[in-house]
Design a protein around this motif. Structure first.
Motif, PDB file in Angstrom:
ATOM      1  N   GLU A 100       0.845  -1.203   0.000  1.00  0.00           N
ATOM      2  CA  GLU A 100       0.000   0.000   0.000  1.00  0.00           C
ATOM      3  C   GLU A 100       0.882   1.256   0.000  1.00  0.00           C
ATOM      4  OE1 GLU A 100      -2.659  -0.351   3.361  1.00  0.00           O
ATOM      5  OE2 GLU A 100      -3.148  -2.418   2.830  1.00  0.00           O
ATOM      6  N   ASN A 101       1.946   1.193  -0.787  1.00  0.00           N
ATOM      7  CA  ASN A 101       2.904   2.299  -0.809  1.00  0.00           C
ATOM      8  C   ASN A 101       2.648   3.213  -1.997  1.00  0.00           C
ATOM      9  OD1 ASN A 101       5.217   3.855  -0.203  1.00  0.00           O
ATOM     10  ND2 ASN A 101       6.360   2.706  -1.723  1.00  0.00           N
ATOM     11  N   GLN A 102       2.741   4.517  -1.758  1.00  0.00           N
ATOM     12  CA  GLN A 102       2.552   5.489  -2.839  1.00  0.00           C
ATOM     13  C   GLN A 102       3.765   6.390  -3.022  1.00  0.00           C
ATOM     14  OE1 GLN A 102      -0.856   7.614  -1.406  1.00  0.00           O
ATOM     15  NE2 GLN A 102      -2.182   5.845  -1.508  1.00  0.00           N
ATOM     16  N   TYR A 103       4.830   6.151  -2.255  1.00  0.00           N
ATOM     17  CA  TYR A 103       5.917   7.129  -2.215  1.00  0.00           C
ATOM     18  C   TYR A 103       7.266   6.526  -2.541  1.00  0.00           C
ATOM     19  CZ  TYR A 103       2.256   9.264   0.574  1.00  0.00           C
ATOM     20  OH  TYR A 103       1.056   9.750   1.007  1.00  0.00           O
ATOM     21  N   VAL A 104       8.114   7.340  -3.122  1.00  0.00           N
ATOM     22  CA  VAL A 104       9.544   7.050  -3.192  1.00  0.00           C
ATOM     23  C   VAL A 104      10.281   8.314  -2.767  1.00  0.00           C
ATOM     24  CG1 VAL A 104       9.585   5.199  -4.916  1.00  0.00           C
ATOM     25  CG2 VAL A 104       9.532   7.565  -5.697  1.00  0.00           C
ATOM     26  N   PRO A 105      11.349   8.213  -2.013  1.00  0.00           N
ATOM     27  CA  PRO A 105      11.741   6.987  -1.322  1.00  0.00           C
ATOM     28  C   PRO A 105      10.782   6.679  -0.178  1.00  0.00           C
ATOM     29  CG  PRO A 105      13.137   8.813  -0.628  1.00  0.00           C
ATOM     30  CD  PRO A 105      12.230   9.351  -1.710  1.00  0.00           C
ATOM     31  N   ALA A 106      10.689   5.392   0.138  1.00  0.00           N
ATOM     32  CA  ALA A 106       9.913   4.946   1.296  1.00  0.00           C
ATOM     33  C   ALA A 106      10.682   3.803   1.944  1.00  0.00           C
ATOM     34  CB  ALA A 106       8.527   4.483   0.867  1.00  0.00           C
ATOM     35  N   TYR A 107      10.581   3.735   3.254  1.00  0.00           N
ATOM     36  CA  TYR A 107      11.360   2.769   4.025  1.00  0.00           C
ATOM     37  C   TYR A 107      10.426   2.008   4.961  1.00  0.00           C
ATOM     38  CZ  TYR A 107      14.865   6.020   2.386  1.00  0.00           C
ATOM     39  OH  TYR A 107      15.627   6.832   1.586  1.00  0.00           O
ATOM     40  N   PHE A 108      10.542   0.689   4.943  1.00  0.00           N
ATOM     41  CA  PHE A 108       9.744  -0.176   5.793  1.00  0.00           C
ATOM     42  C   PHE A 108      10.700  -1.037   6.615  1.00  0.00           C
ATOM     43  CE2 PHE A 108       7.039   0.991   2.311  1.00  0.00           C
ATOM     44  CZ  PHE A 108       5.744   0.995   2.807  1.00  0.00           C
ATOM     45  N   VAL A 109      10.577  -0.990   7.931  1.00  0.00           N
ATOM     46  CA  VAL A 109      11.424  -1.786   8.819  1.00  0.00           C
ATOM     47  C   VAL A 109      10.567  -2.884   9.450  1.00  0.00           C
ATOM     48  CG1 VAL A 109      12.896  -1.771  10.876  1.00  0.00           C
ATOM     49  CG2 VAL A 109      12.873   0.220   9.333  1.00  0.00           C
ATOM     50  N   PHE A 110      10.999  -4.124   9.249  1.00  0.00           N
ATOM     51  CA  PHE A 110      10.319  -5.286   9.822  1.00  0.00           C
ATOM     52  C   PHE A 110      11.223  -5.927  10.860  1.00  0.00           C
ATOM     53  CE2 PHE A 110       8.555  -4.716   5.609  1.00  0.00           C
ATOM     54  CZ  PHE A 110       7.200  -4.924   5.801  1.00  0.00           C
ATOM     55  N   ASP A 111      10.629  -6.412  11.965  1.00  0.00           N
ATOM     56  CA  ASP A 111      11.442  -7.132  12.938  1.00  0.00           C
ATOM     57  C   ASP A 111      11.734  -8.538  12.402  1.00  0.00           C
ATOM     58  OD1 ASP A 111       9.171  -8.702  13.488  1.00  0.00           O
ATOM     59  OD2 ASP A 111       8.672  -7.570  15.299  1.00  0.00           O
ATOM     60  N   LYS A 112      12.505  -9.303  13.175  1.00  0.00           N
ATOM     61  CA  LYS A 112      12.928 -10.623  12.661  1.00  0.00           C
ATOM     62  C   LYS A 112      11.754 -11.574  12.449  1.00  0.00           C
ATOM     63  CE  LYS A 112      14.231 -12.886  17.022  1.00  0.00           C
ATOM     64  NZ  LYS A 112      13.126 -13.807  17.032  1.00  0.00           N
ATOM     65  N   ASP A 113      10.621 -11.276  13.099  1.00  0.00           N
ATOM     66  CA  ASP A 113       9.429 -12.116  12.915  1.00  0.00           C
ATOM     67  C   ASP A 113       8.573 -11.655  11.738  1.00  0.00           C
ATOM     68  OD1 ASP A 113      10.133 -13.671  15.174  1.00  0.00           O
ATOM     69  OD2 ASP A 113       9.292 -12.123  16.477  1.00  0.00           O
ATOM     70  N   GLY A 114       9.035 -10.620  11.033  1.00  0.00           N
ATOM     71  CA  GLY A 114       8.324 -10.165   9.839  1.00  0.00           C
ATOM     72  C   GLY A 114       7.206  -9.186  10.124  1.00  0.00           C
ATOM     73  N   GLN A 115       7.174  -8.600  11.322  1.00  0.00           N
ATOM     74  CA  GLN A 115       6.147  -7.608  11.639  1.00  0.00           C
ATOM     75  C   GLN A 115       6.654  -6.211  11.313  1.00  0.00           C
ATOM     76  OE1 GLN A 115       4.961  -7.964  15.764  1.00  0.00           O
ATOM     77  NE2 GLN A 115       3.377  -9.416  15.229  1.00  0.00           N
ATOM     78  N   LEU A 116       5.795  -5.409  10.692  1.00  0.00           N
ATOM     79  CA  LEU A 116       6.154  -4.028  10.371  1.00  0.00           C
ATOM     80  C   LEU A 116       6.297  -3.231  11.666  1.00  0.00           C
ATOM     81  CD1 LEU A 116       6.637  -1.843   8.214  1.00  0.00           C
ATOM     82  CD2 LEU A 116       4.195  -1.335   8.320  1.00  0.00           C
ATOM     83  N   ARG A 117       7.460  -2.606  11.843  1.00  0.00           N
ATOM     84  CA  ARG A 117       7.708  -1.846  13.063  1.00  0.00           C
ATOM     85  C   ARG A 117       7.852  -0.353  12.803  1.00  0.00           C
ATOM     86  NH1 ARG A 117       9.494  -5.030  17.170  1.00  0.00           N
ATOM     87  NH2 ARG A 117       9.212  -3.131  18.389  1.00  0.00           N
ATOM     88  N   HIS A 118       8.182   0.011  11.557  1.00  0.00           N
ATOM     89  CA  HIS A 118       8.358   1.429  11.258  1.00  0.00           C
ATOM     90  C   HIS A 118       8.199   1.621   9.757  1.00  0.00           C
ATOM     91  CE1 HIS A 118       9.842   5.511  11.503  1.00  0.00           C
ATOM     92  NE2 HIS A 118      10.788   5.245  10.626  1.00  0.00           N
ATOM     93  N   MET A 119       7.599   2.753   9.386  1.00  0.00           N
ATOM     94  CA  MET A 119       7.460   3.095   7.981  1.00  0.00           C
ATOM     95  C   MET A 119       7.630   4.589   7.844  1.00  0.00           C
ATOM     96  SD  MET A 119       4.206   3.415   5.679  1.00  0.00           S
ATOM     97  CE  MET A 119       4.595   5.021   5.098  1.00  0.00           C
ATOM     98  N   GLN A 120       8.381   5.010   6.850  1.00  0.00           N
ATOM     99  CA  GLN A 120       8.499   6.439   6.597  1.00  0.00           C
ATOM    100  C   GLN A 120       8.750   6.678   5.122  1.00  0.00           C
ATOM    101  OE1 GLN A 120      11.965   7.060   9.177  1.00  0.00           O
ATOM    102  NE2 GLN A 120      13.013   7.932   7.424  1.00  0.00           N
ATOM    103  N   ALA A 121       8.367   7.872   4.692  1.00  0.00           N
ATOM    104  CA  ALA A 121       8.536   8.238   3.285  1.00  0.00           C
ATOM    105  C   ALA A 121       9.248   9.577   3.225  1.00  0.00           C
ATOM    106  CB  ALA A 121       7.181   8.339   2.607  1.00  0.00           C
ATOM    107  N   GLY A 122       9.958   9.804   2.103  1.00  0.00           N
ATOM    108  CA  GLY A 122      10.664  11.064   1.928  1.00  0.00           C
ATOM    109  C   GLY A 122      12.152  10.890   2.149  1.00  0.00           C
ATOM    110  N   GLY A 123      12.892  11.916   1.802  1.00  0.00           N
ATOM    111  CA  GLY A 123      14.347  11.777   1.788  1.00  0.00           C
ATOM    112  C   GLY A 123      15.063  12.189   3.051  1.00  0.00           C
ATOM    113  N   SER A 124      14.354  12.713   4.042  1.00  0.00           N
ATOM    114  CA  SER A 124      15.082  13.409   5.103  1.00  0.00           C
ATOM    115  C   SER A 124      15.250  12.637   6.402  1.00  0.00           C
ATOM    116  CB  SER A 124      14.357  14.721   5.404  1.00  0.00           C
ATOM    117  OG  SER A 124      13.044  14.407   5.817  1.00  0.00           O
ATOM    118  N   GLY A 125      14.721  11.450   6.501  1.00  0.00           N
ATOM    119  CA  GLY A 125      14.609  10.862   7.829  1.00  0.00           C
ATOM    120  C   GLY A 125      15.592   9.781   8.211  1.00  0.00           C
ATOM    121  N   MET A 126      16.844   9.845   7.755  1.00  0.00           N
ATOM    122  CA  MET A 126      17.791   8.769   8.057  1.00  0.00           C
ATOM    123  C   MET A 126      18.048   8.599   9.551  1.00  0.00           C
ATOM    124  SD  MET A 126      18.769   6.760   5.864  1.00  0.00           S
ATOM    125  CE  MET A 126      18.079   6.582   4.279  1.00  0.00           C
ATOM    126  N   LYS A 127      18.106   9.693  10.289  1.00  0.00           N
ATOM    127  CA  LYS A 127      18.356   9.601  11.737  1.00  0.00           C
ATOM    128  C   LYS A 127      17.212   8.848  12.416  1.00  0.00           C
ATOM    129  CE  LYS A 127      22.238  11.947  12.405  1.00  0.00           C
ATOM    130  NZ  LYS A 127      22.987  11.152  11.444  1.00  0.00           N
TER     131      LYS A 127
END
Length: 150
Positions: free
Chosen positions: A107-134
């Motif tokens: 259900e993604n509409q953006y680039v760049p977009a980042y999805f972080v999943f834990d080792k069990d495959g659960q989504l733990r974080h999602m963000q879009a845009g270029g500025s959020g590396m920290k």
């Protein structure tokens, strides 16, 4: 996607570059970062050195998969995708999503977009845009810490 949802199957690629991975390859051992990018996305190219540093810094603790999401017909040209990937040192597996199957599953509409999943495959974080590396790094570290302390 909503937090705590399971990672979708990595199905429907028009092709894979740099090797193919499945959800089964990614879940169970370590967390996964899936990042969406596009050859026509200036922000994606700008953020790529950060993504690559991140990938290299956490290479033993984190799976990293790139998803190329076309924003126009021109973006579906495989030679162009290969050239930009080489130019920007994208050596992790790249899911080429010319039919938008994985983009829709996420259900993604953006680039760049980042999805972080834990080792069990659960989504733990999602963000879009270029500025959020920290912020991304903080979230990945939180998931890694949980795993180390489990």
């Amino acid at each position: 996607m909503k937090l705590r949802e399971q990672m979708p199957e990595l199905a429907g690629a028009t092709t894979w570059l740099n090797g193919e991975v499945t959800k089964a390859d990614l879940v169970g051992e370590k967390p996964t970062l899936i990042h969406f990018w596009s050859v026509s996305c200036h922000l994606c190219k700008e953020a790529m050195p950060d993504v690559n540093n991140f990938r290299d810094q956490y290479k033993d603790e984190l799976n990293v998969v790139a998803v190329h999401m076309p924003r126009s017909e021109a973006d579906t040209d495989l030679e162009s995708i290969k050239a930009v990937a080489a130019e920007h040192d994208i050596v992790q597996p790249i899911f080429v999503d010319n039919e938008m199957k994985l983009t829709d599953a996420f259900e993604n509409q953006y680039v760049p977009a980042y999805f972080v999943f834990d080792k069990d495959g659960q989504l733990r974080h999602m963000q879009a845009g270029g500025s959020g590396m920290k912020m991304l790094e903080k979230r990945v570290n939180r998931v890694l810490d949980e795993m180390r302390n489990a």
